[in-house]
Design a protein around this motif. Structure first.
Motif, PDB file in Angstrom:
ATOM      1  N   ALA A  92       1.847  -4.557   4.693  1.00 21.78           N
ATOM      2  CA  ALA A  92       0.777  -5.507   5.013  1.00 21.78           C
ATOM      3  C   ALA A  92      -0.424  -5.322   4.084  1.00 21.78           C
ATOM      4  N   THR A  93      -0.721  -4.093   3.724  1.00 20.29           N
ATOM      5  CA  THR A  93      -1.823  -3.824   2.799  1.00 20.29           C
ATOM      6  C   THR A  93      -1.546  -4.454   1.438  1.00 20.29           C
ATOM      7  N   ILE A  94      -0.354  -4.232   0.921  1.00 20.70           N
ATOM      8  CA  ILE A  94       0.012  -4.793  -0.385  1.00 20.70           C
ATOM      9  C   ILE A  94      -0.061  -6.320  -0.351  1.00 20.70           C
ATOM     10  N   ILE A  95       0.556  -6.913   0.652  1.00 15.97           N
ATOM     11  CA  ILE A  95       0.572  -8.378   0.765  1.00 15.97           C
ATOM     12  C   ILE A  95      -0.845  -8.913   0.966  1.00 15.97           C
ATOM     13  N   GLY A  96      -1.596  -8.305   1.871  1.00 18.48           N
ATOM     14  CA  GLY A  96      -2.944  -8.777   2.167  1.00 18.48           C
ATOM     15  C   GLY A  96      -3.871  -8.710   0.966  1.00 18.48           C
ATOM     16  N   VAL A  97      -3.851  -7.569   0.277  1.00 15.49           N
ATOM     17  CA  VAL A  97      -4.714  -7.418  -0.900  1.00 15.49           C
ATOM     18  C   VAL A  97      -4.299  -8.397  -1.990  1.00 15.49           C
ATOM     19  N   PHE A  98      -3.004  -8.445  -2.294  1.00 19.78           N
ATOM     20  CA  PHE A  98      -2.540  -9.299  -3.382  1.00 19.78           C
ATOM     21  C   PHE A  98      -2.887 -10.766  -3.143  1.00 19.78           C
ATOM     22  N   TYR A  99      -2.508 -11.306  -1.991  1.00 20.30           N
ATOM     23  CA  TYR A  99      -2.731 -12.726  -1.755  1.00 20.30           C
ATOM     24  C   TYR A  99      -4.197 -13.062  -1.516  1.00 20.30           C
ATOM     25  N   SER A 100      -4.989 -12.116  -1.068  1.00 18.42           N
ATOM     26  CA  SER A 100      -6.426 -12.370  -0.890  1.00 18.42           C
ATOM     27  C   SER A 100      -7.126 -12.504  -2.237  1.00 18.42           C
ATOM     28  N   TYR A 101      -6.949 -11.517  -3.094  1.00 17.56           N
ATOM     29  CA  TYR A 101      -7.698 -11.579  -4.346  1.00 17.56           C
ATOM     30  C   TYR A 101      -7.138 -12.619  -5.314  1.00 17.56           C
ATOM     31  N   ALA A 103      -5.822 -15.450  -4.477  1.00 13.30           N
ATOM     32  CA  ALA A 103      -6.254 -16.762  -3.990  1.00 13.30           C
ATOM     33  C   ALA A 103      -7.648 -17.093  -4.513  1.00 13.30           C
ATOM     34  N   ILE A 104      -8.446 -16.067  -4.706  1.00  7.05           N
ATOM     35  CA  ILE A 104      -9.819 -16.272  -5.174  1.00  7.05           C
ATOM     36  C   ILE A 104      -9.887 -16.393  -6.683  1.00  7.05           C
ATOM     37  N   ILE A 105      -9.260 -15.455  -7.397  1.00 12.16           N
ATOM     38  CA  ILE A 105      -9.418 -15.445  -8.867  1.00 12.16           C
ATOM     39  C   ILE A 105      -8.250 -16.091  -9.615  1.00 12.16           C
TER      40      ILE A 105
END
Length: 182
Positions: A92-101, A103-105
């Protein structure tokens, strides 16, 4: 009160963080190093998709757990549940971090991806350390085992037959799975 078993568990869990970082990093390359042997691809990253990077944490934790359990089993109560919840948190950490940042940049950054894996490994072992000391029902251990089996089955099956979803697509080749389906 702190007792010997807690110290031993904590030491093993800290070693586990380093194990997961080192072995997970090596598993990133073993498929290529093996000249693309199919059986190596089952436990290794076969491409640069997010899904294939999740395998690195799962398999490195499985291998570590096989070594760790005999050393600490007399001090633990809920080993399978703790490890299963730990791996879920890592993923969940890997998925959450990857798709969060991203999506922004709108692009990925290697050091952020690596950092999310390291952070996930730390979270995994921290959750694991907390959970394996607690007493839960036998059913909870069965649930932990089921989580491991389902994840392992998914990692194996989706290596060969991945759904055509972004998490499974290699962003470099735009293909899916070991057979490089378009």
């Amino acid at each position: 009160m702190y007792y010997y078993g807690d110290k031993k568990i904590n030491k093993w869990e800290i070693v586990g963080v380093f194990w997961m970082i080192i072995v997970g990093s090596l598993l990133h390359f073993t498929y290529e190093w093996s000249n693309n042997l199919t059986f190596v691809g089952v436990i290794s990253s076969i491409n640069e998709s997010v899904w294939e990077h999740l395998k690195l944490g799962y398999w490195s934790l499985i291998f570590f757990s096989l070594i760790e359990y005999p050393a600490i089993n007399r001090y633990v109560n809920s080993f399978l549940l703790g490890k299963a919840l730990g791996i879920v948190v890592l993923e969940a950490t890997i998925i959450g971090v990857f798709y969060s940042y991203t999506a922004i940049i709108k692009r990925s950054i290697l050091w952020v991806d690596i950092s999310s894996y390291v952070l996930g490994a730390i979270f995994c072992q921290w959750i694991s350390s907390s959970m394996i000391k607690k007493k839960f029902s036998r059913t909870s251990e069965t649930i932990g085992l089921i989580i491991f089996i389902v994840l392992g089955f998914a990692f194996i099956v989706f290596t060969f037959y991945p759904p055509k979803l972004p998490i499974f697509m290699d962003p470099i080749t735009k293909t899916y799975g070991i057979y490089k389906l378009k």
